[in-house]
Scaffold this motif. Sequence first.
Motif, short mmCIF file in Angstrom:
data_model
loop_
_atom_site.label_atom_id
_atom_site.label_comp_id
_atom_site.label_asym_id
_atom_site.label_seq_id
_atom_site.Cartn_x
_atom_site.Cartn_y
_atom_site.Cartn_z
N GLU A 20 5.37 -1.34 3.67
CA GLU A 20 5.33 -0.09 2.91
C GLU A 20 5.68 1.03 3.87
O GLU A 20 5.36 0.96 5.06
CB GLU A 20 3.93 0.17 2.36
CG GLU A 20 3.56 -0.71 1.19
CD GLU A 20 2.17 -0.38 0.66
OE1 GLU A 20 1.56 0.63 1.08
OE2 GLU A 20 1.69 -1.15 -0.17
N ASN A 21 6.35 2.05 3.37
CA ASN A 21 6.71 3.19 4.22
C ASN A 21 5.44 3.97 4.53
O ASN A 21 5.00 4.80 3.77
CB ASN A 21 7.75 4.08 3.56
CG ASN A 21 8.36 5.05 4.54
OD1 ASN A 21 7.99 5.10 5.71
ND2 ASN A 21 9.31 5.81 4.09
N GLN A 22 4.85 3.62 5.65
CA GLN A 22 3.61 4.23 6.10
C GLN A 22 3.88 5.03 7.35
O GLN A 22 4.95 4.97 7.92
CB GLN A 22 2.59 3.13 6.42
CG GLN A 22 2.42 2.12 5.32
CD GLN A 22 1.81 0.84 5.84
OE1 GLN A 22 0.94 0.86 6.69
NE2 GLN A 22 2.27 -0.27 5.33
N GLU A 46 10.46 1.90 2.23
CA GLU A 46 10.19 0.71 3.02
C GLU A 46 10.52 0.89 4.49
O GLU A 46 11.36 1.71 4.85
CB GLU A 46 11.02 -0.47 2.49
CG GLU A 46 10.79 -0.82 1.06
CD GLU A 46 11.72 -1.91 0.57
OE1 GLU A 46 11.34 -2.55 -0.42
OE2 GLU A 46 12.80 -2.12 1.15
N SER A 69 0.64 -2.59 5.78
CA SER A 69 0.80 -3.36 4.53
C SER A 69 2.18 -4.00 4.45
O SER A 69 3.18 -3.31 4.38
CB SER A 69 0.60 -2.45 3.32
OG SER A 69 -0.70 -1.91 3.32
N ILE A 71 5.00 -5.80 2.50
CA ILE A 71 5.49 -5.95 1.13
C ILE A 71 6.13 -7.31 0.96
O ILE A 71 5.91 -8.00 -0.03
CB ILE A 71 6.54 -4.85 0.80
CG1 ILE A 71 5.91 -3.48 0.82
CG2 ILE A 71 7.19 -5.13 -0.55
CD1 ILE A 71 6.90 -2.35 0.63
#
Length: 116
Positions: A20-22, A46, A69, A71
Amino acid sequence: MASGGSVRWLFEERGKIILENQTLDEEKELKIIEAGAEDIQKKGGEIIILTRPENLELVKKIVVQFGLSIIEGPSLDFVPKTTEKVTEKEKEIYEKLFEALDEQQDVEEIYSNIEF
């Protein structure tokens, strides 16, 4: 028609993990690179991490330790060495082709160097 694997030279086998784009701070990014990541790309929502196949599990372990996270992945994929951009009209044609190929029983995976 070409035989199986005849265009494989256009691709490189790479380990791939999609997150996830964190917020991926510089320290975490450096640790992931030290573990064996060769490329970290941020696309849309992403983060795509590419590794050599032999480093995939170690990179995954670091990602999990950081609590990021996942994906998709970890997986081994064929990543194109170069990509080709196509027009919207060509995109529709290729999508129909890929759908038709996907419906064939003998087709297991479809890899492309086309950039949509």
